[in-house]
Write an enzyme that holds these catalytic residues in place. Structure first.
Site, short mmCIF file in Angstrom:
data_model
loop_
_atom_site.label_atom_id
_atom_site.label_comp_id
_atom_site.label_asym_id
_atom_site.label_seq_id
_atom_site.Cartn_x
_atom_site.Cartn_y
_atom_site.Cartn_z
N GLY A 60 0.84 -1.19 0.00
CA GLY A 60 0.00 0.00 0.00
C GLY A 60 0.87 1.24 0.00
O GLY A 60 2.01 1.22 0.47
N GLN A 65 3.28 9.97 0.95
CA GLN A 65 4.57 9.27 1.03
C GLN A 65 5.49 9.57 -0.14
O GLN A 65 6.68 9.25 -0.09
CB GLN A 65 4.34 7.76 1.13
N CYS A 109 5.50 -0.02 7.20
CA CYS A 109 5.19 1.16 6.38
C CYS A 109 6.46 1.53 5.63
O CYS A 109 7.54 1.54 6.22
CB CYS A 109 4.76 2.31 7.29
N LEU A 110 6.33 1.82 4.34
CA LEU A 110 7.51 2.21 3.56
C LEU A 110 8.16 3.47 4.11
O LEU A 110 9.35 3.70 3.89
CB LEU A 110 7.13 2.38 2.09
N HIS A 151 -4.87 1.88 7.11
CA HIS A 151 -3.51 2.40 7.26
C HIS A 151 -3.25 3.51 6.24
O HIS A 151 -2.69 4.56 6.59
CB HIS A 151 -2.52 1.23 7.08
N GLU A 152 -3.67 3.28 4.98
CA GLU A 152 -3.41 4.26 3.92
C GLU A 152 -4.26 5.52 4.10
O GLU A 152 -3.79 6.64 3.87
CB GLU A 152 -3.62 3.64 2.54
N HIS A 155 -2.70 7.86 6.50
CA HIS A 155 -1.65 8.70 5.91
C HIS A 155 -2.21 10.01 5.37
O HIS A 155 -1.59 11.07 5.52
CB HIS A 155 -0.97 7.97 4.74
C1 QAP Z 1 0.83 -0.75 4.92
O1 QAP Z 1 2.97 -1.21 4.13
C2 QAP Z 1 0.36 -1.97 5.68
O2 QAP Z 1 9.76 -1.61 6.41
C3 QAP Z 1 1.65 -1.01 3.70
O3 QAP Z 1 11.66 -2.48 4.74
C4 QAP Z 1 1.24 -2.96 6.05
O4 QAP Z 1 3.64 -1.86 2.12
C5 QAP Z 1 -0.93 -2.07 6.04
C6 QAP Z 1 7.69 -2.33 3.50
C7 QAP Z 1 0.77 -4.06 6.74
C8 QAP Z 1 -1.40 -3.17 6.72
C9 QAP Z 1 -0.54 -4.18 7.06
C10 QAP Z 1 8.06 -1.93 4.77
C11 QAP Z 1 8.67 -2.79 2.63
C12 QAP Z 1 6.31 -2.26 3.05
C13 QAP Z 1 9.38 -2.00 5.17
C14 QAP Z 1 3.93 -1.64 3.27
C15 QAP Z 1 10.37 -2.44 4.30
C16 QAP Z 1 10.00 -2.84 3.03
C17 QAP Z 1 5.29 -1.79 3.80
CO CO Z 2 2.36 3.51 5.45
#
Ligand code: QAP
Ligand code: CO
Length: 189
Positions: A60, A65, A109-110, A151-152, A155
């Protein structure tokens, strides 16, 4: 020549550098503004966000971001990860949430690199949004999809998943990301 210069200028003005904004960046704390209509330019921005999300291996991504304060999010939980099952949403709005059941997932989270923590949210939501063709849509989501959409949308309101944690846990993660940023700086040099 002038024509080409002007055209290049216009392109640059509308172009976003898709560098990811990380935790200490103030743009992550700002509220994004609604999109009036999903016109051609907005649609191509939405697709570019999806590409950026795939490049960074995310599930997401919200416009904040990549430094753009528009109410746009993209989500893809599919195995395919080729856009065919992706959700591209403008002005997403939660119109109903389950008050009786919650769901807990280890979120990341990215914008908070390499950090993960359990977050509990409503298990089911109903969300209304404009799709990439400017058509109004409604979707009911549960579990991980519901979690990712919430979550999004957070943001877009300047909220990060760490805001759902205790201040102790938030402090630990914040310091780890500050360290990650310092190490990234020394790697670049
Ligand atoms: C949000 O998060 C989310 O730390 C999206 O090193 C995540 O895409 C919502 C990511 C889980 C609900 C459940 C994070 C990639 C990606 C990192 C992501 C990383 C590489 C996170
Ligand atoms: Co995020």
């Amino acid at each position: 020549m002038r024509g080409i210069e002007n055209h290049a200028k216009k392109l640059l003005m509308t172009m976003t550098n898709f560098d990811l904004r990380i935790l200490s960046d103030d743009v992550l704390r700002e509220k994004a503004l609604p999109v009036a209509t999903v016109d051609a330019e907005t649609a191509s921005f939405m697709r570019a966000m999806l590409d950026a999300m795939y490049r960074h291996q995310g599930i997401g991504l919200a416009a904040n971001q990549v430094g753009v304060l528009k109410r746009i999010i993209v989500v893809d939980l599919s195995e395919a990860r080729d856009g065919t099952e992706a959700l591209l949403m403008a002005n997403p709005e939660i119109i109903w949430q389950d008050e009786t059941a919650t769901y807990t997932y280890k979120e990341g989270c990215l914008s908070v690199p390499e950090q993960y923590a359990d977050v509990t949210r409503p298990k089911r939501i109903r969300v209304r949004y404009l799709d990439v063709n400017n058509a109004m849509q409604e979707l009911e989501a549960e579990d991980l999809l519901s979690q990712a959409i919430q979550h999004e949308i957070d943001h877009l309101n300047g909220v990060l998943f760490i805001d759902h944690l205790s201040s102790i846990k938030r402090g630990i993660i914040t310091r780890k990301v500050e360290k990650w940023l310092r190490q990234r700086e020394t790697h670049v040099m």
